[in-house]
Scaffold this motif. Structure first.
Motif, mmCIF file in Angstrom:
data_model
loop_
_atom_site.group_PDB
_atom_site.id
_atom_site.type_symbol
_atom_site.label_atom_id
_atom_site.label_comp_id
_atom_site.label_asym_id
_atom_site.label_seq_id
_atom_site.Cartn_x
_atom_site.Cartn_y
_atom_site.Cartn_z
ATOM 1 N N ALA A 246 0.825 -1.206 0.000
ATOM 2 C CA ALA A 246 0.000 0.000 0.000
ATOM 3 C C ALA A 246 0.860 1.257 0.000
ATOM 4 O O ALA A 246 1.949 1.287 0.582
ATOM 5 N N GLY A 247 0.360 2.300 -0.646
ATOM 6 C CA GLY A 247 1.012 3.595 -0.575
ATOM 7 C C GLY A 247 0.846 4.158 0.826
ATOM 8 O O GLY A 247 -0.119 3.844 1.520
ATOM 9 N N HIS A 248 1.797 4.974 1.243
ATOM 10 C CA HIS A 248 1.699 5.569 2.580
ATOM 11 C C HIS A 248 2.471 6.884 2.643
ATOM 12 O O HIS A 248 3.285 7.182 1.786
ATOM 13 N N ASP A 249 2.159 7.642 3.687
ATOM 14 C CA ASP A 249 2.803 8.926 3.927
ATOM 15 C C ASP A 249 3.368 8.870 5.336
ATOM 16 O O ASP A 249 2.627 8.680 6.294
ATOM 17 N N ASP A 250 4.702 9.012 5.455
ATOM 18 C CA ASP A 250 5.312 8.934 6.785
ATOM 19 C C ASP A 250 5.516 10.306 7.425
ATOM 20 O O ASP A 250 6.184 10.434 8.433
ATOM 21 N N GLY A 251 4.914 11.329 6.831
ATOM 22 C CA GLY A 251 5.039 12.672 7.364
ATOM 23 C C GLY A 251 6.142 13.475 6.697
ATOM 24 O O GLY A 251 6.082 14.693 6.651
ATOM 25 N N SER A 252 7.158 12.807 6.196
ATOM 26 C CA SER A 252 8.235 13.519 5.513
ATOM 27 C C SER A 252 8.265 13.204 4.027
ATOM 28 O O SER A 252 8.865 13.931 3.248
ATOM 29 N N ALA A 253 7.619 12.106 3.630
ATOM 30 C CA ALA A 253 7.590 11.711 2.221
ATOM 31 C C ALA A 253 6.348 10.868 1.962
ATOM 32 O O ALA A 253 5.842 10.195 2.856
#
Length: 133
Positions: free
Chosen positions: A91-98
């Motif tokens: 799954a796509g995800h966003d770690d807060g920095s990218a």
């Protein structure tokens, strides 16, 4: 003179290193609806979600497919894989920095149908994945 030679040598080394990263003008890695990556290509195989519907994507065992083209809803994609022993959905995800694109990892040699859907955008994409040795 020594400083000039050292600087020139460093510039040549950097240019050579960058040239190694540049495209060699070879075949694209399945960026067109009818294209497929060559099995010997380095990972990942890049597939644009806008062009993938109805296509066949070829990937070497152990490599991955990076699903691009939906920056706004990339974390909302889900997959239905006919034979999940051949490819695994990431799954796509966003770690807060990218922000990371969704993708597929080739786990076994074979062929399977992949259906992707995105509840946020309403988009659906279906294609075939062929995993080679």
């Amino acid at each position: 003179m020594t400083a000039f030679v050292a600087t020139a040598g460093a510039a040549v080394a950097i240019t050579a290193a960058l040239a190694g990263c540049a495209s060699s003008g070879g075949t694209s890695e399945s960026t067109s609806p009818t294209g497929s990556a060559t099995a010997g290509a380095l990972p990942p195989v890049i597939v644009d979600l806008g062009d993938a519907d109805g296509t066949t994507v070829e990937v070497a065992l152990g490599n991955s497919i990076d699903l691009v083209g939906d920056d706004e809803h990339s974390t909302a994609w889900t997959a239905d894989i006919a034979d999940p022993s051949i490819v695994e959905f990431v799954a796509g995800h966003d770690d807060g920095s990218a922000q990371f694109n969704p993708g597929l990892t080739a786990t076994a040699v074979g062929e399977t149908e992949v259906s992707l859907s995105n509840d946020d955008s309403g988009d659906e994409v279906a294609f075939t994945v062929v995993v080679t040795e």
